[in-house]
Write an enzyme that holds these catalytic residues in place. Sequence first.
Site, short mmCIF file in Angstrom:
data_model
loop_
_atom_site.label_atom_id
_atom_site.label_comp_id
_atom_site.label_asym_id
_atom_site.label_seq_id
_atom_site.Cartn_x
_atom_site.Cartn_y
_atom_site.Cartn_z
CE1 TYR A 143 -3.44 -2.75 0.73
CE2 TYR A 143 -2.55 -2.90 2.96
CZ TYR A 143 -3.39 -3.38 1.96
OH TYR A 143 -4.17 -4.46 2.20
CE LYS A 185 12.73 -6.17 25.78
NZ LYS A 185 12.83 -5.62 27.13
CG ASP A 218 15.35 -3.97 28.64
OD1 ASP A 218 15.85 -5.11 28.82
OD2 ASP A 218 14.13 -3.76 28.78
CG ASP A 242 25.12 -2.62 14.53
OD1 ASP A 242 26.24 -2.11 14.75
OD2 ASP A 242 24.39 -2.27 13.58
CG ASP A 246 27.94 1.80 17.35
OD1 ASP A 246 28.58 0.87 16.82
OD2 ASP A 246 27.58 2.81 16.71
MG MG Z 1 27.13 -0.19 13.98
#
Ligand code: MG
Length: 385
Positions: A143, A185, A218, A242, A246
């Site tokens: 859509y 999670k 978390d 990932d 960081d």
């Molecule tokens: Mg990265």
Amino acid sequence: MSRHSIAVIAGDGIGKEVVPAAIACLERIADLHSLSLEFTSFDWGSDYYLSNGRMMPVDGLEQLARHDAIFLGAVGSPEVPDTESLWGLLIPIRREFQQYINLRPVKTLDGVASPLAAENPIDLLIVRENNEGEYSEVGGRMYRGLPHESAVQETIFTRLGVSRAARFAASLASSRSGKLTSATKSNGIIHTMPFWDEVVEETVKDYPGVSVTHELVDALAAHMVLKPWTLDVIVASNLLGDILSDLGSSVTGSIGLAPSANLNPEGDFPSLFEPVHGSAPDIAGKGLANPVGQIWSGAMMLEHLGHPQAAAHLQAAFESALRNGHGTRDVGGTSSTSEFTAAVLTAIDALAPLHRVAAPDGPALAPDGAALAPDGAAVFGTAAP
Ligand code: MG
Ligand code: NAI
């Protein structure tokens, strides 16, 4: 003399600055350790895309497959959509060459202030599953342009994919403290993450000295900020790994420091070594880029190619340059990329006697190849488990 042919893709932005810096250091180390590193450069990336409509040639992977390793800077440009730059080069390399492990060390370095008031040194390894998980091509859009436009993206976990990442991580953990943390999670994501947990749990049973803790991502993110020194090896899915890596590089001082190895542990295909950071268009061309992530990735490459003494020597050299106050601006110093690189080259020469490079091609001086760095901590075990 050991010979290795290395494919080099400097890529975009600061990749074009930090890759030559790291190669200068690798060449110096190679001379001192009687290694022959043959570098072949490929001009692939966003400029190539703007001229040719693709990030690398049609037979790009075939060309890379002829080399023993791939040394990548970064790809990404404001003029090319990030989906093109990532899916046109890096992701095909990681997938086709079965580089299913993305190993990302996180370590505090002397001379670099951590933004945390950390009383204890941080030294952990993130093992990111690198082929599947959340970064799947399964899904689509419907859509388009209508008010009920929708998008679906599936997460794919396979028993093979999860268990081989868990095996690699468990093997690393067993060579260190035995403590493995699995990022999950499974409270909110009720199909894929409980499957991840089960497969990790089953796999780790083969490693009697290793205990695994499942931590909700978390809470684990908070843990990495509050008490990162209590963590050792973390195994995580593609997306969670990932993000956590960081975060890890930031808690140790700068994303410019963080290295990574995209490994095909079986050696069926070349592995790829690259810093965690991207092409940093905001600072590109100004001589401000920190080359440590790239140089450290080069040390991981040397270790992967079977030269732990040379890797430890290179690692000790950039650590010494940082300790002696030669850091770039992102770590609170004043050096340019080339000034820092010159300091590393000087340190390589100064540390040569400690790394016993007087006996070229001689047998490994420490049987485990790990005892040569002054701090004894330079080798991080990227060898295949
Ligand atoms: Mg990265
Ligand atoms: P980035 O890592 O390029 O930059 C983030 C921030 O960190 C910027 O402020 C930058 O100046 C700084 N920084 C990064 N590396 C540094 C270094 N070596 N020395 C000093 N400061 C450094 O991430 P960003 O801005 O999100 O992405 C820029 C481009 O890079 C995008 O096109 C993105 O898709 C691409 N990218 C490519 C990656 C790769 O090739 N593996 C990985 C991440 C991003």
